[in-house]
Design a protein around this motif. Structure first.
Motif, mmCIF file in Angstrom:
data_model
loop_
_atom_site.group_PDB
_atom_site.id
_atom_site.type_symbol
_atom_site.label_atom_id
_atom_site.label_comp_id
_atom_site.label_asym_id
_atom_site.label_seq_id
_atom_site.Cartn_x
_atom_site.Cartn_y
_atom_site.Cartn_z
ATOM 1 N N THR A 27 82.858 67.680 47.838
ATOM 2 C CA THR A 27 82.983 66.945 49.100
ATOM 3 C C THR A 27 81.978 67.451 50.129
ATOM 4 N N TYR A 28 81.856 68.765 50.212
ATOM 5 C CA TYR A 28 80.903 69.361 51.162
ATOM 6 C C TYR A 28 79.484 68.956 50.818
ATOM 7 N N ASN A 35 78.930 65.297 51.930
ATOM 8 C CA ASN A 35 79.033 64.982 53.354
ATOM 9 C C ASN A 35 78.140 65.798 54.261
ATOM 10 N N THR A 36 77.540 66.893 53.738
ATOM 11 C CA THR A 36 76.702 67.746 54.584
ATOM 12 C C THR A 36 75.364 67.074 54.875
ATOM 13 N N LYS A 83 70.532 70.552 59.344
ATOM 14 C CA LYS A 83 71.359 70.754 60.516
ATOM 15 C C LYS A 83 70.592 71.600 61.505
ATOM 16 N N LEU A 93 82.482 75.290 58.436
ATOM 17 C CA LEU A 93 82.556 73.892 58.024
ATOM 18 C C LEU A 93 83.039 73.770 56.585
ATOM 19 N N PHE A 94 82.570 74.672 55.717
ATOM 20 C CA PHE A 94 82.940 74.598 54.305
ATOM 21 C C PHE A 94 84.428 74.853 54.095
ATOM 22 N N PHE A 114 90.559 73.265 52.806
ATOM 23 C CA PHE A 114 90.429 74.371 51.851
ATOM 24 C C PHE A 114 90.923 75.686 52.440
ATOM 25 N N HIS A 128 86.870 74.468 56.005
ATOM 26 C CA HIS A 128 87.764 73.472 56.584
ATOM 27 C C HIS A 128 87.626 72.106 55.900
ATOM 28 N N THR A 129 86.697 71.996 54.969
ATOM 29 C CA THR A 129 86.560 70.763 54.198
ATOM 30 C C THR A 129 87.765 70.603 53.265
ATOM 31 N N ASN A 130 88.358 69.423 53.277
ATOM 32 C CA ASN A 130 89.538 69.141 52.442
ATOM 33 C C ASN A 130 90.717 70.069 52.726
ATOM 34 N N THR A 181 86.235 70.874 46.827
ATOM 35 C CA THR A 181 85.692 71.147 48.162
ATOM 36 C C THR A 181 84.180 71.229 48.123
#
Length: 221
Positions: A210-211, A214-215, A219, A123-124, A130, A126-128, A207
């Motif tokens: 943003t992570y 939004n996280t 989870k 997930l990290f 990256f 693929h954020t922005n 990144t």
């Protein structure tokens, strides 16, 4: 916001512990270490295992869909199986055929730990977008290594390893100065590496922000 920060830090700690567990597992499989109670690596491995067990059980208890949680966390379940302790018990009883099975089982655990790391990092990275920054930066460093080696360092008696070291140091803008290009082409390569390196750091910072924003706090699945 505070809870999200704690959750993010916790995820980073779990990833680092998984890296430690993978390293110990690889060393154990290659017979570089012996995980016995008198070894400090044994207690490190055991401590990491306890953290993983608590992490799995807490998330299992808090999950609303236990069946879905089980399906989504197969790697986590395999990672908390104490293969090292089981292997030592069977070896003590001279059950050689069983110990071979557990040796293979520890290999499976190693892959499970890698899967655990991959799932948490997926997930990290693929954020922005990256992941594309990683591809570009890695490719640039490798191409810079090859280019500087054949254009300059080879003639100066430098090894390919020296070229890789120089490219990495230049891209990170550390600039130790122990190896420096002397030609115009070499300096141009250095400029490209520094620009890409600065861009990578900036993208990494963005990144992470943003992570972090939004996280989800927890989870479970």
């Amino acid at each position: 916001m505070y809870k999200k920060k704690i959750s993010f830090i916790y995820e980073i700690i779990i990833i680092l512990l998984a890296f430690v567990a993978v390293t110990i597992t690889i060393l154990d499989l290659n017979n570089q270490i012996i995980l016995e109670p008198d070894s400090y690596l044994y207690w490190i491995d055991l401590s990491v295992l306890m953290v993983f067990i608590m992490d799995y059980l807490v998330r299992l208890i808090l999950s609303t869909n236990k069946k879905q949680f089980f399906k989504n966390n197969i790697f986590d379940l395999i990672a908390i199986i104490p293969f090292s302790s089981m292997f030592r018990i069977f070896r003590a009883f001279r059950i050689l055929k069983i110990t071979k099975v557990f040796k293979m089982a520890k290999l499976v655990k190693g892959f499970a730990l890698l899967g655990k790391i991959k799932r948490k990092l997926n997930l990290f990275i693929h954020t922005n977008g990256f992941i594309y920054t990683i591809y570009i930066s890695t490719s640039t460093i490798l191409l810079g290594t090859v280019a500087i080696y054949f254009l300059e360092f080879k003639q100066l008696g430098r090894t390919f390893g020296d070229s890789l070291w120089w490219s990495f140091v230049t891209a990170t803008t550390v600039g130790y100065g122990d190896i420096t290009p002397e030609s115009v082409s070499g300096r141009l390569i250095a400029v490209i590496l520094m620009i890409v390196g600065i861009g990578f750091v900036g993208m990494l910072t963005g990144t992470i922000a943003t992570y972090f924003l939004n996280t989800p706090i927890v989870k479970l699945s």
